[in-house]
Design a protein around this motif. Structure first.
Motif, PDB file in Angstrom:
ATOM      1  N   VAL B 261      79.201  -2.533 -18.276  1.00 38.81           N
ATOM      2  CA  VAL B 261      78.069  -1.724 -18.687  1.00 38.81           C
ATOM      3  C   VAL B 261      77.167  -2.489 -19.659  1.00 38.81           C
ATOM      4  CG1 VAL B 261      77.378   0.469 -19.728  1.00 38.81           C
ATOM      5  CG2 VAL B 261      79.397   0.364 -18.292  1.00 38.81           C
ATOM      6  N   GLY B 262      77.784  -3.259 -20.541  1.00 34.34           N
ATOM      7  CA  GLY B 262      76.992  -4.045 -21.495  1.00 34.34           C
ATOM      8  C   GLY B 262      76.080  -5.024 -20.774  1.00 34.34           C
ATOM      9  N   ILE B 263      76.622  -5.699 -19.775  1.00 32.51           N
ATOM     10  CA  ILE B 263      75.838  -6.658 -18.997  1.00 32.51           C
ATOM     11  C   ILE B 263      74.722  -5.920 -18.263  1.00 32.51           C
ATOM     12  CG2 ILE B 263      75.918  -8.251 -17.037  1.00 32.51           C
ATOM     13  CD1 ILE B 263      77.468  -9.541 -19.103  1.00 32.51           C
ATOM     14  N   GLY B 264      75.068  -4.797 -17.641  1.00 31.97           N
ATOM     15  CA  GLY B 264      74.062  -4.010 -16.918  1.00 31.97           C
ATOM     16  C   GLY B 264      72.928  -3.604 -17.842  1.00 31.97           C
ATOM     17  N   ALA B 265      73.293  -3.173 -19.059  1.00 31.07           N
ATOM     18  CA  ALA B 265      72.262  -2.776 -20.014  1.00 31.07           C
ATOM     19  C   ALA B 265      71.392  -3.970 -20.391  1.00 31.07           C
ATOM     20  CB  ALA B 265      72.914  -2.166 -21.262  1.00 31.07           C
ATOM     21  N   ALA B 266      72.025  -5.153 -20.494  1.00 28.73           N
ATOM     22  CA  ALA B 266      71.246  -6.348 -20.827  1.00 28.73           C
ATOM     23  C   ALA B 266      70.242  -6.658 -19.721  1.00 28.73           C
ATOM     24  CB  ALA B 266      72.182  -7.535 -21.059  1.00 28.73           C
ATOM     25  N   VAL B 267      70.652  -6.486 -18.469  1.00 29.00           N
ATOM     26  CA  VAL B 267      69.702  -6.688 -17.364  1.00 29.00           C
ATOM     27  C   VAL B 267      68.573  -5.658 -17.464  1.00 29.00           C
ATOM     28  CG1 VAL B 267      69.398  -6.768 -14.868  1.00 29.00           C
ATOM     29  CG2 VAL B 267      71.498  -7.626 -15.880  1.00 29.00           C
ATOM     30  N   SER B 268      68.946  -4.403 -17.802  1.00 28.31           N
ATOM     31  CA  SER B 268      67.919  -3.375 -17.994  1.00 28.31           C
ATOM     32  C   SER B 268      66.908  -3.802 -19.052  1.00 28.31           C
ATOM     33  CB  SER B 268      68.546  -2.052 -18.438  1.00 28.31           C
ATOM     34  OG  SER B 268      69.406  -1.577 -17.456  1.00 28.31           O
ATOM     35  N   VAL B 269      67.429  -4.399 -20.116  1.00 29.93           N
ATOM     36  CA  VAL B 269      66.534  -4.819 -21.192  1.00 29.93           C
ATOM     37  C   VAL B 269      65.563  -5.886 -20.680  1.00 29.93           C
ATOM     38  CG1 VAL B 269      66.430  -5.982 -23.432  1.00 29.93           C
ATOM     39  CG2 VAL B 269      68.068  -4.151 -23.055  1.00 29.93           C
ATOM     40  N   LEU B 270      66.067  -6.784 -19.829  1.00 23.85           N
ATOM     41  CA  LEU B 270      65.173  -7.792 -19.258  1.00 23.85           C
ATOM     42  C   LEU B 270      64.087  -7.122 -18.412  1.00 23.85           C
ATOM     43  CD1 LEU B 270      67.715 -10.573 -18.233  1.00 23.85           C
ATOM     44  CD2 LEU B 270      66.237 -10.471 -20.245  1.00 23.85           C
ATOM     45  N   ILE B 271      64.484  -6.119 -17.625  1.00 24.60           N
ATOM     46  CA  ILE B 271      63.484  -5.382 -16.843  1.00 24.60           C
ATOM     47  C   ILE B 271      62.471  -4.736 -17.782  1.00 24.60           C
ATOM     48  CG2 ILE B 271      63.093  -3.505 -15.201  1.00 24.60           C
ATOM     49  CD1 ILE B 271      65.943  -3.901 -14.193  1.00 24.60           C
ATOM     50  N   LEU B 272      63.014  -4.151 -18.859  1.00 23.01           N
ATOM     51  CA  LEU B 272      62.157  -3.497 -19.843  1.00 23.01           C
ATOM     52  C   LEU B 272      61.117  -4.461 -20.398  1.00 23.01           C
ATOM     53  CD1 LEU B 272      61.587  -1.037 -21.717  1.00 23.01           C
ATOM     54  CD2 LEU B 272      63.276  -1.961 -23.281  1.00 23.01           C
ATOM     55  N   ILE B 273      61.575  -5.661 -20.754  1.00 26.53           N
ATOM     56  CA  ILE B 273      60.650  -6.645 -21.335  1.00 26.53           C
ATOM     57  C   ILE B 273      59.539  -6.988 -20.344  1.00 26.53           C
ATOM     58  CG2 ILE B 273      60.463  -9.036 -22.119  1.00 26.53           C
ATOM     59  CD1 ILE B 273      63.347  -8.680 -23.247  1.00 26.53           C
ATOM     60  N   LEU B 274      59.935  -7.213 -19.084  1.00 26.61           N
ATOM     61  CA  LEU B 274      58.939  -7.540 -18.068  1.00 26.61           C
ATOM     62  C   LEU B 274      57.968  -6.384 -17.862  1.00 26.61           C
ATOM     63  CD1 LEU B 274      61.223  -9.295 -15.425  1.00 26.61           C
ATOM     64  CD2 LEU B 274      59.644 -10.364 -17.024  1.00 26.61           C
ATOM     65  N   ALA B 275      58.516  -5.161 -17.842  1.00 31.42           N
ATOM     66  CA  ALA B 275      57.672  -4.005 -17.559  1.00 31.42           C
ATOM     67  C   ALA B 275      56.717  -3.727 -18.712  1.00 31.42           C
ATOM     68  CB  ALA B 275      58.541  -2.780 -17.276  1.00 31.42           C
ATOM     69  N   VAL B 276      57.205  -3.915 -19.932  1.00 37.96           N
ATOM     70  CA  VAL B 276      56.367  -3.627 -21.095  1.00 37.96           C
ATOM     71  C   VAL B 276      55.091  -4.463 -21.048  1.00 37.96           C
ATOM     72  CG1 VAL B 276      56.241  -4.100 -23.577  1.00 37.96           C
ATOM     73  CG2 VAL B 276      58.084  -2.703 -22.667  1.00 37.96           C
ATOM     74  N   ALA B 277      55.224  -5.690 -20.571  1.00 38.45           N
ATOM     75  CA  ALA B 277      54.059  -6.574 -20.508  1.00 38.45           C
ATOM     76  C   ALA B 277      52.958  -5.991 -19.630  1.00 38.45           C
ATOM     77  CB  ALA B 277      54.485  -7.946 -19.978  1.00 38.45           C
ATOM     78  N   VAL B 278      53.333  -5.165 -18.673  1.00 36.03           N
ATOM     79  CA  VAL B 278      52.334  -4.544 -17.806  1.00 36.03           C
ATOM     80  C   VAL B 278      51.960  -3.155 -18.300  1.00 36.03           C
ATOM     81  CG1 VAL B 278      51.794  -3.834 -15.449  1.00 36.03           C
ATOM     82  CG2 VAL B 278      53.350  -5.750 -15.858  1.00 36.03           C
ATOM     83  N   VAL B 279      52.999  -2.397 -18.668  1.00 36.47           N
ATOM     84  CA  VAL B 279      52.792  -0.981 -18.941  1.00 36.47           C
ATOM     85  C   VAL B 279      52.005  -0.747 -20.223  1.00 36.47           C
ATOM     86  CG1 VAL B 279      53.955   1.173 -19.480  1.00 36.47           C
ATOM     87  CG2 VAL B 279      54.784  -0.240 -17.618  1.00 36.47           C
ATOM     88  N   VAL B 280      52.319  -1.492 -21.267  1.00 35.87           N
ATOM     89  CA  VAL B 280      51.661  -1.224 -22.545  1.00 35.87           C
ATOM     90  C   VAL B 280      50.142  -1.461 -22.467  1.00 35.87           C
ATOM     91  CG1 VAL B 280      51.501  -1.942 -24.954  1.00 35.87           C
ATOM     92  CG2 VAL B 280      53.727  -1.451 -23.946  1.00 35.87           C
ATOM     93  N   PRO B 281      49.709  -2.616 -21.927  1.00 37.34           N
ATOM     94  CA  PRO B 281      48.255  -2.767 -21.789  1.00 37.34           C
ATOM     95  C   PRO B 281      47.632  -1.683 -20.903  1.00 37.34           C
ATOM     96  CG  PRO B 281      49.370  -4.842 -21.351  1.00 37.34           C
ATOM     97  CD  PRO B 281      50.424  -3.812 -21.510  1.00 37.34           C
ATOM     98  N   TYR B 282      48.345  -1.332 -19.846  1.00 39.08           N
ATOM     99  CA  TYR B 282      47.818  -0.328 -18.931  1.00 39.08           C
ATOM    100  C   TYR B 282      47.690   1.030 -19.615  1.00 39.08           C
ATOM    101  CZ  TYR B 282      46.963   1.977 -14.468  1.00 39.08           C
ATOM    102  OH  TYR B 282      46.384   2.667 -13.447  1.00 39.08           O
ATOM    103  N   ALA B 283      48.704   1.382 -20.391  1.00 43.55           N
ATOM    104  CA  ALA B 283      48.676   2.663 -21.100  1.00 43.55           C
ATOM    105  C   ALA B 283      47.551   2.662 -22.135  1.00 43.55           C
ATOM    106  CB  ALA B 283      50.032   2.908 -21.779  1.00 43.55           C
ATOM    107  N   TRP B 284      47.387   1.541 -22.793  1.00 42.85           N
ATOM    108  CA  TRP B 284      46.335   1.420 -23.804  1.00 42.85           C
ATOM    109  C   TRP B 284      44.967   1.643 -23.159  1.00 42.85           C
ATOM    110  CZ3 TRP B 284      46.290   1.392 -28.874  1.00 42.85           C
ATOM    111  CH2 TRP B 284      45.137   0.950 -29.536  1.00 42.85           C
ATOM    112  N   TRP B 285      44.811   1.009 -22.040  1.00 42.06           N
ATOM    113  CA  TRP B 285      43.546   1.078 -21.315  1.00 42.06           C
ATOM    114  C   TRP B 285      43.291   2.506 -20.806  1.00 42.06           C
ATOM    115  CZ3 TRP B 285      43.222   1.690 -15.867  1.00 42.06           C
ATOM    116  CH2 TRP B 285      41.956   1.430 -15.314  1.00 42.06           C
TER     117      TRP B 285
END
Lengths: 434, 292, 271
Positions: B261-285
């Motif tokens: 589960v720890g490893i799975g969560a770490a992969v989730s965090v990587l997805i999160l980091i990638l997604a934030v790069a798109v989502v945050v600017p988009y939400a701001w806009w």
């Protein structure tokens, strides 16, 4: 200006309220047996019905709440089940495999001892010793096995083998020789049928290869992490032999499941196939006749013929809500009569010694039953019986990948690092405990 | 309109609560990624960045990079054709007059289907010997075009992408069509008076005016590539080998099948980091647009 | 525009449309074929007869899944739209100090891939004793879709003329009355679009029920359809019938309420 609310608005609210509430009302008070298992496909489903009927006859007031879950070997079952166990809302019994998988539940304190049933039914005397070992952890029994599948069968197309005057191979070398013959005389026939879309059939093929090149002792040591994979010559030799098989495999195996290709094998588009005895049921259902369209032989026969065993087991979860029902269920499973009737339909064999070989209508299962009583029984690696399930997942990936790019050194590295990561030797100590 | 604190509570509390729970769960995922949690019952055993070390430099490195590489393939091979084809179709549909009403839904209907349905369908389209594509080729005498498709580790990811392109082109097309229809008709008229061909109009009038729509389309499609899971599960189960695994699939297998589960969560965090790069600017806009 | 120049476009686009229809055709045509036709690799030709029996077999397997999907998707959609529209109203029509911050936070919660909260969501439902239950799925989908509903309804509510709100305020109409009696009825088509988008999303979703439900009583249609593949391996005709059945509700919405389907889809991007 002010409009009256539309009826639809209220309808939506009512709908939401009623439908949210409705499922809650399902909870009934009756004496129940909540059961989770993965026998959903045709014959398996009917086999389960045999047990249900026997159970209901003995316990007429208990209602069975059946939760069958599709997915070979319970891949999908485990996910939610573990969630429920962790949340302490266990069913009354659920299916597991003996060995490493069962140990997982024992280690988490999710299942309770079944020593009472084990002793009452004298299973030490009535079951083979190795099965006792596979259910024993911390000195107590934790599961009641009910049937055994033999994993090391070589199915082959009878007409093709007769036509080419081929005898069923007894070792992997003979298998390769036979494959060569098929390939040279029938270029359109894929000599060895295999479907790796679900990945695990690759392990079946590797397992017989390892049994053929290394024998049962090496097999047990390998899957319990007792060998140094990188240096042990046995593993390298097995992989080398496995690599030699690759040119003879059905080329699009990655797109097919084992059941996709069982038919073509019986039709003669493919030559032979290493798979468990459950394939027999599918073939018969599809209208292919044993001895006419297909045959099967225990494989390998040398250096030593073994019964490579997969055992289905039911357990008693800690804190199950209907303990009497659980006990009744487990006891029912040990009944030789029930085991016999169940296994005829299920396509496996009973493990209770009181069930005679002649119970089974077909040749394959009679032979399986004889082998079970006379030959050495080796627990199959499949689905996490010897090695823990985490390793099995990696192992399937390593092997299917190897089939596409057979690099032995890389595979050895991968195996060794997966064994370390998945703590194979730590979690297999139980197998070697006295 | 005057309102009181009670009104705010009545209307906003459910949303705020839900959003709070969502953020709480994200924080929870991050916390789990720093723990050595194996098995389904919670194990809070802090071990820093060890999971990330295992993923980025340790035993799971190759697997992670296979998933990352496939996500990258998705990013490039999925987004470019979907966007281009969507724009092309939108422009074409704008030109065909009333036939648009009939033709448009034929490109858009796949978006109404579940990935499980389209995966089931396309698994059969791509099947090497029983599949529709290879049989169609054989029927048309083009047998040598037949491919192993999803049985070939090098082709399989592209096959999955193909199914997704089929499913999402209509989505891109719809957004582009709306953008084209929003453009003042006089520009087109002016172009026509100047004697511009359709292709010239497309290049000099349409393309410069759909930047806004492109941004939306690309952002949405990037999120699709980061979420892709169902198609992989249904069509290849990550195989052959691990050749079609993507981050969410890796996460699922590690967490639920292997119970790391720890490893799975770490992969989730990587997805999160990638997604934030798109989502945050988009939400701001989006927020700025709403405020405007 | 010149009529002559349209023809090549029409031909080209119609040709592509045929390509786009091929999978749908394959699904429908093969769902009506006999196993014999399938084994003879007759995939592209139309079926010889109408083997409706396939649908009966597929329905036998999918029955519970379809019922469960309905029992989960409908209430979850209704609740998400109801709760979301309340917040959407506040965000769009009653500007308050932190409305932008709320909008921003909700947008992020909407668009981040939900895989990243899958592990805690499983734990949360397990702790609430709701794992492997339909109410549990409803809760999960509410969490995932309410922010989306709030944002979309907010964009729809913004198009309602401000005068209407002012007039209502002059009539002494409070926020609750305005929302319930005026705004919702006026914006009902926007709500319909929102509901269609969310219903379709939930109906088609696969990961959540795969991770959180088991068994006949609680499993939704999509995982059952995915499992159909394993159990009835080479029976493509049954799989196709099952795929058709599973697609019916969203396809029906698409066909009969296409305009609102599209407007929901577009609003879902917050364009």
């Amino acid at each position: 200006m002010i409009r009256r609310p539309r009826i639809t608005q209220w309808l939506v609210i009512m709908l939401a309220a009623v439908m949210t509430a409705a499922p809650v009302l399902y909870a009934a008070d009756q004496q129940q047996l909540v059961i989770y298992h993965w026998w959903t496909a045709g014959g398996e489903r009917q086999a389960m019905q045999v047990i249900f009927d026997a159970f209901t006859k003995k316990n007429p007031s208990t209602k069975i709440v059946d939760n069958p879950v599709a997915g070979g070997g319970g891949i999908t079952l485990k996910t939610v089940l573990l969630g429920m166990l962790a949340a302490k809302i266990p069913p009354d019994t659920f299916q597991s495999l003996s060995g490493a998988e069962l140990k997982q539940y024992v280690d988490g304190d999710y299942v309770a001892s079944v020593d009472d049933v084990w002793r009452a039914q004298k299973l030490d005397a009535n079951y083979p010793a190795v099965i006792g070992k596979m259910t024993t952890f911390k000195g107590q029994h934790y599961g009641i096995p009910m049937n055994a599948h033999r994993a090391n069968w070589l199915f082959y197309n009878t007409k093709l083998f007769n036509e080419l005057k081929l005898a069923p191979p007894t070792t992997v070398d003979e298998m390769i020789a036979a494959a060569k013959r098929i390939k040279s005389s029938k270029p359109n026939v894929a000599p060895i049928a295999i479907g790796t879309r679900e990945k695990w059939p690759a392990v079946f093929l590797f397992d017989v290869t390892l049994l053929s090149t290394g024998g049962p002792d090496v097999y047990e040591k390998f899957y319990t992490g007792q060998l140094n994979v990188k240096t042990a010559p046995e593993v390298r030799a097995a992989l080398q032999k496995f690599k030699d098989l690759i040119p003879y495999l059905y080329q699009f195996h990655g797109a097919k499941t084992w059941s996709d290709i069982a038919g073509p094998m019986a039709e003669g588009q493919m030559g032979m196939m290493v798979i468990g005895d459950f394939a027999a049921g599918l073939l018969v259902q599809a209208g292919y006749k044993e001895g006419v369209d297909w045959d099967a032989a225990g494989f390998p026969k040398k250096p030593q013929e073994v019964f490579l065993m997969i055992v289905d087991t039911f357990v008693r979860p800690t804190g199950a809500k209907h303990p009497e029902a659980t006990t009744a269920w487990l006891t029912n499973l040990t009944d030789p009569k029930v085991q016999g009737e169940f296994n005829i339909v299920k396509g496996s064999i009973a493990i209770h010694k009181a069930v005679p070989d002649t119970t089974y209508p077909d040749k394959l299962h009679q032979e399986a039953s004889r082998t079970f009583k006379s030959k050495r029984i080796v627990p199959s690696s499949i689905h996490g019986v010897l090695a823990p399930p985490a390793f099995l997942s990696d192992w399937q990936d390593i092997l299917t990948r190897f089939l596409y790019s057979p690099d032995i050194n890389r595979a050895l590295d991968e195996i060794s690092s997966a064994m370390e990561l998945d703590k194979v030797s730590d979690s297999s100590g139980w197998y070697w405990a006295k | 309109m005057a309102y009181t604190r009670a009104h705010a509570l009545l209307f906003l509390a459910p949303l705020l609560l839900i959003v709070l729970v969502m953020y709480g769960m994200m924080a929870w995922t991050v916390a789990v990624s720093l723990d050595d949690w194996v098995g389904m019952a919670p194990v809070w055993k802090f071990h820093g960045l060890e999971n990330f070390r295992t993923l980025l430099g340790g035993a799971l490195r190759e697997r992670l990079f296979t998933s990352l590489r496939n996500n990258l393939i998705w990013l490039v091979v999925f987004i470019a054709p979907t966007t281009a084809l969507g724009l092309f179709l939108a422009y074409g549909l704008d030109l065909v007059g009333r036939a648009e009403r009939v033709l448009r839904p034929l490109f858009l209907y796949p978006i109404a289907l579940s990935f499980v349905v389209s995966g089931t369908l396309w698994a059969w389209m791509y099947d090497p010997d029983a599949g529709v594509i290879n049989n169609l080729f054989r029927m048309l005498g083009l047998g040598r075009w037949a491919q192993p498709w999803i049985a070939d580790p090098h082709l399989a990811t592209f096959c999955l992408v193909g199914a997704a392109v089929w499913q999402y082109t209509g989505f891109a097309m719809t957004l582009y069509l709306a953008a084209i229809r929003d453009m003042p008709r006089e520009i087109f008229e002016a172009a026509r008076v100047d004697g511009a061909t359709d292709v010239q109009t497309f290049r000099h009038v349409v393309i410069p005016n759909v930047g806004h729509a492109t941004m939306i389309v690309v952002a949405m499609l990037i999120l699709v590539t980061l979420k892709v899971f169902d198609l992989v599960w249904v069509m290849t189960f990550g195989g052959p080998g691990i050749s079609t695994e993507v981050l969410p699939f890796f996460m699922f297998v590690a967490t639920f099948r292997q119970q790391f589960v720890g490893i799975g969560a770490a992969v989730s965090v990587l997805i999160l980091i990638l997604a934030v790069a798109v989502v945050v600017p988009y939400a701001w806009w989006s927020m700025r647009r709403l405020a405007a | 525009m010149k009529t002559a120049s349209r023809l090549p476009w029409r031909v080209c686009i119609a040709g592509l449309a045929l390509l786009w229809l091929l999978p749908l055709y394959v699904m429908l045509a093969n769902s009506l074929k006999t196993i014999r036709e399938i084994t003879q690799s007759q995939y592209v030709l139309p079926p010889g007869g109408f083997e409706v029996q396939n649908y009966a077999v597929a329905l036998g397997v999918l029955r519970h899944g379809l019922v469960n999907s309905t029992l989960v998707a409908l209430p979850a959609t209704a609740l998400a739209v109801l709760l979301g529209s309340g917040a959407g109203f506040f965000l769009a029509r009653l500007r308050f100090r932190h409305s932008q911050a709320v909008f921003f936070a909700a947008t992020i919660a909407t668009f981040l891939p939900y895989q990243i909260v899958l592990i805690p969501l499983t734990q949360l439902l397990a702790d609430l004793r709701l794992i492997n239950t339909r109410p549990g799925l409803i809760v999960a989908y509410l969490l995932l879709n309410t922010p989306m509903a709030a944002l979309i309804t907010a964009t729809f509510f913004q198009t309602v003329p401000a005068e209407m709100q002012e007039a209502a305020a002059l009539d002494g109409c409070g926020p609750v009355t305005f929302y319930w009696r005026i705004l919702l009825p006026v914006a009902q088509l926007g709500l319909l679009s929102t509901a269609i988008l969310i219903f379709t999303t939930i109906w088609n979703e696969f990961l959540i029920p795969t991770a959180m439900t088991q068994g006949t009583f609680n499993q939704l249609a999509t995982p059952v359809l995915a499992g159909l593949k394993g159990n009835y391996a080479q029976l493509w005709h049954i799989q196709m019938a099952g795929a058709t059945l599973t697609s019916l509700p969203p396809l029906a919405l698409f066909v009969f309420l296409g305009r609102y389907f599209v407007s929901g889809l577009m609003a879902g991007t917050l364009k």
